[in-house]
Design a protein around this motif. Structure first.
Motif, PDB file in Angstrom:
ATOM      1  N   GLU A 304      35.762  32.082  44.536  1.00 65.18           N
ATOM      2  CA  GLU A 304      35.421  32.351  43.135  1.00 65.18           C
ATOM      3  C   GLU A 304      35.073  33.816  42.931  1.00 65.18           C
ATOM      4  O   GLU A 304      35.472  34.430  41.941  1.00 65.18           O
ATOM      5  CB  GLU A 304      34.259  31.452  42.705  1.00 65.18           C
ATOM      6  CG  GLU A 304      33.901  31.613  41.241  1.00 65.18           C
ATOM      7  CD  GLU A 304      32.870  30.605  40.777  1.00 65.18           C
ATOM      8  OE1 GLU A 304      32.454  30.688  39.602  1.00 65.18           O
ATOM      9  OE2 GLU A 304      32.485  29.735  41.589  1.00 65.18           O
ATOM     10  N   GLY A 305      34.341  34.408  43.874  1.00 61.83           N
ATOM     11  CA  GLY A 305      34.033  35.831  43.769  1.00 61.83           C
ATOM     12  C   GLY A 305      35.275  36.701  43.843  1.00 61.83           C
ATOM     13  O   GLY A 305      35.392  37.704  43.115  1.00 61.83           O
ATOM     14  N   LEU A 307      38.324  35.827  42.919  1.00 67.99           N
ATOM     15  CA  LEU A 307      39.066  35.649  41.672  1.00 67.99           C
ATOM     16  C   LEU A 307      38.435  36.454  40.540  1.00 67.99           C
ATOM     17  O   LEU A 307      39.142  37.032  39.700  1.00 67.99           O
ATOM     18  CB  LEU A 307      39.128  34.167  41.309  1.00 67.99           C
ATOM     19  CG  LEU A 307      39.935  33.283  42.266  1.00 67.99           C
ATOM     20  CD1 LEU A 307      39.849  31.825  41.840  1.00 67.99           C
ATOM     21  CD2 LEU A 307      41.386  33.734  42.322  1.00 67.99           C
ATOM     22  N   ILE A 308      37.119  36.500  40.505  1.00 69.49           N
ATOM     23  CA  ILE A 308      36.449  37.293  39.468  1.00 69.49           C
ATOM     24  C   ILE A 308      36.768  38.772  39.646  1.00 69.49           C
ATOM     25  O   ILE A 308      37.009  39.508  38.673  1.00 69.49           O
ATOM     26  CB  ILE A 308      34.927  37.038  39.519  1.00 69.49           C
ATOM     27  CG1 ILE A 308      34.626  35.585  39.123  1.00 69.49           C
ATOM     28  CG2 ILE A 308      34.192  38.010  38.608  1.00 69.49           C
ATOM     29  CD1 ILE A 308      33.171  35.214  39.274  1.00 69.49           C
ATOM     30  N   GLU A 309      36.796  39.250  40.898  1.00 70.42           N
ATOM     31  CA  GLU A 309      37.129  40.650  41.156  1.00 70.42           C
ATOM     32  C   GLU A 309      38.588  40.945  40.805  1.00 70.42           C
ATOM     33  O   GLU A 309      38.907  42.018  40.273  1.00 70.42           O
ATOM     34  CB  GLU A 309      36.858  40.973  42.621  1.00 70.42           C
ATOM     35  CG  GLU A 309      36.913  42.445  42.946  1.00 70.42           C
ATOM     36  CD  GLU A 309      36.442  42.765  44.352  1.00 70.42           C
ATOM     37  OE1 GLU A 309      36.624  43.912  44.798  1.00 70.42           O
ATOM     38  OE2 GLU A 309      35.891  41.855  45.007  1.00 70.42           O
ATOM     39  N   GLU A 311      40.249  39.465  38.478  1.00 69.70           N
ATOM     40  CA  GLU A 311      40.329  39.483  37.016  1.00 69.70           C
ATOM     41  C   GLU A 311      39.969  40.853  36.463  1.00 69.70           C
ATOM     42  O   GLU A 311      40.534  41.305  35.471  1.00 69.70           O
ATOM     43  CB  GLU A 311      39.407  38.408  36.443  1.00 69.70           C
ATOM     44  CG  GLU A 311      39.553  38.209  34.953  1.00 69.70           C
ATOM     45  CD  GLU A 311      38.718  37.043  34.462  1.00 69.70           C
ATOM     46  OE1 GLU A 311      38.809  36.718  33.269  1.00 69.70           O
ATOM     47  OE2 GLU A 311      37.977  36.467  35.270  1.00 69.70           O
ATOM     48  N   GLU A 312      39.034  41.540  37.116  1.00 68.48           N
ATOM     49  CA  GLU A 312      38.664  42.891  36.693  1.00 68.48           C
ATOM     50  C   GLU A 312      39.774  43.897  36.986  1.00 68.48           C
ATOM     51  O   GLU A 312      39.894  44.920  36.302  1.00 68.48           O
ATOM     52  CB  GLU A 312      37.375  43.311  37.398  1.00 68.48           C
ATOM     53  CG  GLU A 312      36.170  42.434  37.041  1.00 68.48           C
ATOM     54  CD  GLU A 312      34.944  42.780  37.871  1.00 68.48           C
ATOM     55  OE1 GLU A 312      35.090  43.634  38.783  1.00 68.48           O
ATOM     56  OE2 GLU A 312      33.868  42.215  37.623  1.00 68.48           O
ATOM     57  N   ARG A 352      38.598  26.184  35.842  1.00 67.76           N
ATOM     58  CA  ARG A 352      37.667  27.102  35.188  1.00 67.76           C
ATOM     59  C   ARG A 352      38.002  28.569  35.449  1.00 67.76           C
ATOM     60  O   ARG A 352      37.810  29.419  34.565  1.00 67.76           O
ATOM     61  CB  ARG A 352      36.245  26.788  35.659  1.00 67.76           C
ATOM     62  CG  ARG A 352      35.155  27.592  35.006  1.00 67.76           C
ATOM     63  CD  ARG A 352      33.781  27.021  35.338  1.00 67.76           C
ATOM     64  NE  ARG A 352      33.646  26.758  36.756  1.00 67.76           N
ATOM     65  CZ  ARG A 352      33.271  27.674  37.660  1.00 67.76           C
ATOM     66  NH1 ARG A 352      32.997  28.906  37.272  1.00 67.76           N
ATOM     67  NH2 ARG A 352      33.159  27.338  38.932  1.00 67.76           N
ATOM     68  N   VAL A 353      38.526  28.885  36.642  1.00 63.76           N
ATOM     69  CA  VAL A 353      38.755  30.287  37.006  1.00 63.76           C
ATOM     70  C   VAL A 353      40.210  30.559  37.388  1.00 63.76           C
ATOM     71  O   VAL A 353      40.832  31.498  36.891  1.00 63.76           O
ATOM     72  CB  VAL A 353      37.827  30.699  38.169  1.00 63.76           C
ATOM     73  CG1 VAL A 353      38.012  32.177  38.497  1.00 63.76           C
ATOM     74  CG2 VAL A 353      36.373  30.415  37.833  1.00 63.76           C
ATOM     75  N   LEU A 357      43.106  32.840  35.279  1.00 62.91           N
ATOM     76  CA  LEU A 357      43.469  34.105  35.915  1.00 62.91           C
ATOM     77  C   LEU A 357      44.971  34.180  36.144  1.00 62.91           C
ATOM     78  O   LEU A 357      45.600  35.231  35.920  1.00 62.91           O
ATOM     79  CB  LEU A 357      42.716  34.244  37.228  1.00 62.91           C
ATOM     80  CG  LEU A 357      43.032  35.497  38.050  1.00 62.91           C
ATOM     81  CD1 LEU A 357      42.718  36.756  37.252  1.00 62.91           C
ATOM     82  CD2 LEU A 357      42.274  35.491  39.370  1.00 62.91           C
TER      83      LEU A 357
END
Length: 783
Positions: A304-305, A307-309, A311-312, A352-353, A357
């Motif tokens: 999850e971390g 994927l969040i990175e 996305e940025e 959710r992620v 993405l």
């Protein structure tokens, strides 16, 4: 060229010079840049795109043929991630074929930039990333294979579909023991003078084996400067940075030093880039590649971390890198959930992620690229039984709506969505209603006018008020896509149903739907359907509903009045009485009780009470017969010879249809015309027609009650005519016929007594019918 003709001839004869591959169009931009000709191709086994290099030996020099064969041999033996991937080779019809993975020459991209094509935000990062890959390949050749490439320039470097830089041009690749080959053929390549180090300016015979990286390091440095700044500087020993990253500029200057021993090697450049403060630490592509490698083995929390990175970083990553390096790994992870190891935690991560993405990263791709990268995964996910994933697919639909077509929607998306209207999850049902306007252009007419309306009829009765409101609003939006017949039959009942909702906002939505779809109703429909539906809501409990209903009624009232102004004002008149066959026939207006009862029974039939209507008509018929018996008695008539009087002719009655069923229909004018004379049915004798030479007597059919759905007609009957009149008519006939024997007299049928109850009258009527049937059968027997 001759080899093109030879290739075409071989293909026409069914000879495949490169088994397992189809050779496509040539890449014209690569002509003259190498000893090879470059073609696009396809591998037949799996339809994978490839690139095919060809050399026509009949038009090549011995040195070029030798270098081509040397390149095939070297490329077959070298396997490295940043080197062209060898697939197949053959030699036929005097042509050497070499198949590799699908690539694009770097020179094509650099020429486009030089000609004015703007670079995107990731171009600088992409060049630095690519230079690092070239340096990695050269370091492998120099230190692991102990070889000198000796042919690195813009025409020997290729770009994969994923944006990776791949090293080719192995025509001069030589080990330490093969320096004579490099010295002999180094100057034979078409681009031999590009990126040439100072020590070789006077000939390739001066090659020194130490250090082994000197030639290749100088060539990579020169290529990097050209790629960043689109041109070579006048002095490579002292040049400005231009667009070169500040952390990379001093390293390139060291690679371009005139002294071979002092030059920075390719391996040292790679190490400098990987340093914590190196030029690749802030590179988006390098960071994304590292994250993807880590994503494969990370746990759910770390994924999850990552994927969040990602996305940025998505706005700074090249689309080609996303398509071929990032999306394949994300798709693999998405398809592996929630079965097996991930469980519901992995499903939550995917919905959710991961799925948002994937859709965000792919939004810059073309339709063909998107379909190839995500199409099977996204469309296949519509069969999922998980409500959260269903909702996520529909929420993301606006992102990929431009990649949809009617075939895909009709075959893969709509059939799955039809089962989601009844989903237990309220969010899924709401997402389905929200997505319908997006899919409208791709739905067939049958789906729009049948399947969709049936499903919306169910959601209009949903237990959630907001979904009922949403359904009414959706019905108003799809109106332009419906046929005229569907709009006329469906919209008024659909909008009217929302007006009866107990929720105030739902009623308001119904009134607004009428207001927004005024063009769907003509003046007649406005007056007969819309106005009656809206009128009760002028006194609705909610003030907003009352005001909106008032304004909407004004719209439709004006439309109805405008339509009424176009109607004719001429009243239609009934035709005058007519005479037919010597009888004066007049219109008969029934005002007696029996007629009113019969007319009432007609409307009962229209309301669905056919059985009651038929009984009322029967009783009315008995009442009419009783009244006729009291007012008209048939006089006794004797013939001059004292014989029994001949039966009087039947009155002119309308012909009834043969079947006894109930039917609706209009009566013609002749159906209401009756003779002046009246006669009861019970006293009416059977008509006997004089027998002609070729004519048989045909008994007159007894009149039958009308169909229950047709308004009964009570007809007065004419009194019996004297026998002399009938005899005179018979003698005046133009054709003589034998005398007809007088049939036996029949006993008059009994008359029902007045004052009977309804049940007694019905029983009497049944008895009358049986007696008449017996009389009619007797007459046929006598004939």
């Amino acid at each position: 060229m001759d080899y093109f003709r030879q290739l075409s001839s071989a293909l026409a004869k069914g000879i495949n010079p490169l088994p397992g591959y189809s050779i496509g169009d040539p890449v014209l931009s690569y002509d003259g840049k190498s000893i090879w000709k470059l073609h696009d191709g396809v591998r037949k086994e799996d339809q994978v795109s490839v690139s095919i290099f060809l050399l026509d030996t009949s038009h090549a020099s011995p040195a070029q043929i030798a270098m081509a064969q040397h390149a095939v041999r070297k490329l077959r033996s070298v396997r490295f991630p940043h080197v062209l991937k060898f697939l197949e080779t053959s030699e036929a019809q005097g042509v050497i074929y070499l198949a590799v993975e699908r690539v694009t020459p770097l020179a094509t991209i650099l020429d486009a930039w030089r000609n004015g094509k703007p670079k995107n935000l990731s171009s600088t990062a992409w060049i630095a990333w690519g230079i690092n890959q070239l340096a990695s390949a050269a370091a492998f050749l120099n230190e692991q294979v102990h070889s000198v490439h000796g042919n690195i320039h813009r025409n020997s470097v290729f770009i994969s579909p994923g944006g990776e830089w791949l090293l080719g041009g192995f025509e001069t690749l030589s080990t330490v023991d093969e320096m004579d080959w490099l010295a002999q053929y180094g100057s034979e390549t078409p681009s031999a003078q590009e990126n040439l180090p100072p020590e070789l300016q006077y000939g390739w015979r001066r090659i020194a084996p130490d250090p082994i990286h000197a030639i290749d390091s100088y060539a990579i440095g020169a290529l990097a400067v050209e790629a960043f700044n689109n041109k070579f500087p006048a002095d490579l020993t002292n040049f400005s940075a231009g667009r070169i990253p500040s952390s990379l500029h001093p390293l390139l200057k060291r690679m371009l030093l005139p002294t071979p021993a002092a030059r920075l090697s390719s391996a040292e450049l790679v190490a400098a880039g990987a340093h914590p403060n190196g030029f690749l630490q802030s590179n988006e592509l390098t960071r994304a590649g590292t994250l993807m490698e880590e994503f494969r083995v990370a746990d759910a929390f770390r994924k999850e971390g990552i994927l969040i990175e990602l996305e940025e970083l998505q706005t700074r990553i090249a689309p080609s890198f996303v398509q071929y390096r990032v999306l394949p790994i994300l798709v693999e992870a998405f398809c592996s959930t929630p079965s097996g190891h991930g469980g519901m935690g992995a499903l939550d991560l995917s919905t959710r992620v991961l799925l948002p993405l994937m859709l965000g990263l792919a939004k810059e791709l073309s339709t063909q690229e998107w379909t190839q990268a995500l199409g099977p995964t996204i469309f296949g996910a519509y069969t999922t039984p998980y409500p959260s994933l269903r909702a996520a697919l529909l929420v993301g639909l606006p992102i990929y709506k431009n990649h949809l077509d009617a075939k895909t929607v009709g075959a893969r998306i709509w059939p799955a969505m039809t089962t989601w209207f009844d989903d237990r999850n309220e969010a899924v049902r709401g997402a389905v209603l929200t997505s319908i306007p997006i899919l409208l252009p791709h739905l067939s007419e049958r789906v729009l006018n049948n399947d969709l309306l049936r499903l919306l009829a169910k959601t209009q009765q949903d237990s959630t008020p907001l979904l009922r409101i949403q359904t009414t609003e959706l019905l108003g939006k799809i109106t332009p896509h419906l046929t005229a017949a569907t709009r006329a039959n469906v919209l008024v009942p659909a909008f009217s149903r929302s007006l009866k909702d107990t929720y105030e906002q739902a009623r308001l939505a119904g009134v607004e739907a009428f207001a927004q779809n005024e063009e769907s109703f003509d003046g007649e429909a406005s007056a007969k359907s819309v106005l009656p539906a809206l009128a009760p809501y002028l006194v609705d409990k909610n003030k907003e509903v009352r005001e909106k209903a008032h304004n909407t009624l004004q719209q439709y009232m004006g439309k109805a009045l405008s339509h009424a102004a176009t109607l004719s004002t001429v009243e239609s008149e009934l035709p005058a009485p007519t005479e037919m066959a010597g009888h004066t026939r007049t219109r008969y207006t029934r005002t007696d009780t029996a007629s009113r009862s019969a007319f009432s029974s007609f409307w009962s039939v229209a309301a669905g009470n056919a059985a009651s209507a038929l009984g009322d008509w029967a009783l009315a018929q008995i009442d009419a017969d009783e009244a006729a018996l009291q007012t008209a008695k048939a006089p006794e008539v004797l013939t001059p010879q004292g014989q029994q009087p001949e039966p009087a002719p039947l009155p002119l009655l309308e012909q009834r249809p043969a079947d006894h069923g109930m039917s609706l229909g209009k009566k013609s004018v002749q159906d209401t015309i009756v003779p002046d004379a009246f006669q009861t049915q019970r006293d009416r004798p059977v008509l006997q027609v004089p027998k002609l030479a070729t004519t048989k007597l045909t008994p007159a059919a007894h009149p039958k009650p009308p169909a229950a759905t047709t308004m009964p007609t009570v007809r007065p009957m004419a009194p019996p005519q004297p026998a002399s009149t009938l005899a005179a008519a018979t003698r005046s006939a133009p054709t003589a016929s034998p005398a007809v024997p007088t049939p036996k007299s029949t006993t008059p049928l009994p008359t029902p007594k007045p004052g009977l109850s309804k049940e007694e009258k019905m029983a009497q009527l049944q008895k009358l019918r049986e007696e008449r049937r017996t009389v009619r059968n007797t007459q046929f027997t006598n004939l």
